[in-house]
Design a protein around this motif. Structure first.
Motif, PDB file in Angstrom:
ATOM      1  N   VAL A   2      48.166-168.900 -84.496  1.00  0.00           N
ATOM      2  CA  VAL A   2      46.944-169.511 -85.000  1.00  0.00           C
ATOM      3  C   VAL A   2      46.909-170.984 -84.594  1.00  0.00           C
ATOM      4  O   VAL A   2      47.892-171.706 -84.727  1.00  0.00           O
ATOM      5  N   GLN A   3      45.752-171.387 -84.116  1.00  0.00           N
ATOM      6  CA  GLN A   3      45.539-172.798 -83.778  1.00  0.00           C
ATOM      7  C   GLN A   3      44.272-173.290 -84.459  1.00  0.00           C
ATOM      8  O   GLN A   3      43.236-172.610 -84.416  1.00  0.00           O
ATOM      9  N   TYR A  32      37.106-165.760 -92.870  1.00  0.00           N
ATOM     10  CA  TYR A  32      37.743-166.901 -93.505  1.00  0.00           C
ATOM     11  C   TYR A  32      36.737-167.874 -94.094  1.00  0.00           C
ATOM     12  O   TYR A  32      35.643-168.071 -93.564  1.00  0.00           O
ATOM     13  N   THR A  33      37.143-168.488 -95.179  1.00  0.00           N
ATOM     14  CA  THR A  33      36.460-169.677 -95.666  1.00  0.00           C
ATOM     15  C   THR A  33      36.971-170.867 -94.856  1.00  0.00           C
ATOM     16  O   THR A  33      38.178-171.022 -94.663  1.00  0.00           O
ATOM     17  N   LEU A  34      36.031-171.662 -94.377  1.00  0.00           N
ATOM     18  CA  LEU A  34      36.379-172.846 -93.597  1.00  0.00           C
ATOM     19  C   LEU A  34      36.010-174.093 -94.391  1.00  0.00           C
ATOM     20  O   LEU A  34      34.880-174.203 -94.883  1.00  0.00           O
ATOM     21  N   ASP A  35      36.962-174.966 -94.522  1.00  0.00           N
ATOM     22  CA  ASP A  35      36.772-176.182 -95.304  1.00  0.00           C
ATOM     23  C   ASP A  35      37.051-177.416 -94.459  1.00  0.00           C
ATOM     24  O   ASP A  35      37.833-177.380 -93.508  1.00  0.00           O
ATOM     25  N   HIS A  95      40.448-176.667 -92.488  1.00  0.00           N
ATOM     26  CA  HIS A  95      41.295-175.728 -93.233  1.00  0.00           C
ATOM     27  C   HIS A  95      40.633-174.363 -93.221  1.00  0.00           C
ATOM     28  O   HIS A  95      39.438-174.243 -93.488  1.00  0.00           O
ATOM     29  N   ALA A  96      41.413-173.339 -92.893  1.00  0.00           N
ATOM     30  CA  ALA A  96      40.926-171.961 -92.885  1.00  0.00           C
ATOM     31  C   ALA A  96      41.710-171.164 -93.918  1.00  0.00           C
ATOM     32  O   ALA A  96      42.942-171.229 -93.957  1.00  0.00           O
ATOM     33  N   LYS A  97      40.990-170.404 -94.747  1.00  0.00           N
ATOM     34  CA  LYS A  97      41.665-169.670 -95.820  1.00  0.00           C
ATOM     35  C   LYS A  97      41.075-168.278 -95.987  1.00  0.00           C
ATOM     36  O   LYS A  97      39.856-168.095 -96.011  1.00  0.00           O
ATOM     37  N   PHE A  98      41.984-167.313 -96.127  1.00  0.00           N
ATOM     38  CA  PHE A  98      41.593-165.937 -96.451  1.00  0.00           C
ATOM     39  C   PHE A  98      42.682-165.357 -97.330  1.00  0.00           C
ATOM     40  O   PHE A  98      43.791-165.096 -96.857  1.00  0.00           O
ATOM     41  N   GLU A 102      46.435-169.264 -95.104  1.00  0.00           N
ATOM     42  CA  GLU A 102      45.724-170.507 -94.891  1.00  0.00           C
ATOM     43  C   GLU A 102      46.365-171.282 -93.758  1.00  0.00           C
ATOM     44  O   GLU A 102      47.591-171.244 -93.565  1.00  0.00           O
ATOM     45  N   TYR A 103      45.501-171.980 -93.048  1.00  0.00           N
ATOM     46  CA  TYR A 103      45.943-172.725 -91.880  1.00  0.00           C
ATOM     47  C   TYR A 103      45.245-174.082 -91.854  1.00  0.00           C
ATOM     48  O   TYR A 103      44.070-174.183 -92.229  1.00  0.00           O
ATOM     49  N   TRP A 104      45.982-175.078 -91.385  1.00  0.00           N
ATOM     50  CA  TRP A 104      45.482-176.445 -91.344  1.00  0.00           C
ATOM     51  C   TRP A 104      45.492-176.989 -89.931  1.00  0.00           C
ATOM     52  O   TRP A 104      46.384-176.675 -89.128  1.00  0.00           O
ATOM     53  N   GLY A 105      44.505-177.820 -89.656  1.00  0.00           N
ATOM     54  CA  GLY A 105      44.544-178.582 -88.427  1.00  0.00           C
ATOM     55  C   GLY A 105      45.441-179.799 -88.589  1.00  0.00           C
ATOM     56  O   GLY A 105      45.963-180.069 -89.677  1.00  0.00           O
TER      57      GLY A 105
END
Length: 114
Positions: A2-3, A32-35, A95-98, A102-105
């Motif tokens: 994931v990037q 995903y929810t994108l924040d 930030h991407a969350k499901f 979750e993943y962060w830039g």
């Protein structure tokens, strides 16, 4: 793998505009929810959120000035920042969350100064 990669930050004058973009790969983006979060020393704030069903939310501090939207076809989420104020200076994170995933830039600096 994931990037999460933010772009578009920089220096902007008060009252100006800036657009941040975030490209995400390696996930089923549409689910995903994108924040967008922003961080200054000692404080992290959720600025804007785009849900998988098209719902959006903005922090009171940016309502009427910021807009968030996503492009599921291009796996990108954007943050349009208008009427920027000095207090908007921060490092902005995508930030991407499901569920529990979750993943962060890496974050991108936005500096508001004349």
């Amino acid at each position: 793998q994931v990037q999460v990669v933010e772009s578009g930050g920089g220096l902007v004058q008060p009252g100006g505009s800036l657009r941040l973009s975030c490209a995400v790969s390696g996930i089923t983006f549409r689910m995903y929810t994108l924040d967008w979060y922003r961080q200054v020393p000692g404080k992290r704030e959720l600025v804007a959120s785009s849900g998988s069903k098209g719902d959006t939310n903005l922090a009171d501090s940016v309502k009427g000035r910021y807009t968030i939207w996503r492009d599921n076809a291009r796996n990108t989420v954007h943050l349009q920042m208008d009427k920027i104020q000095p207090e908007d200076t921060a490092v902005y994170f995508c930030h991407a969350k499901f569920g529990d995933l979750e993943y962060w830039g890496q974050g991108i600096q936005v500096t508001v100064s004349s």
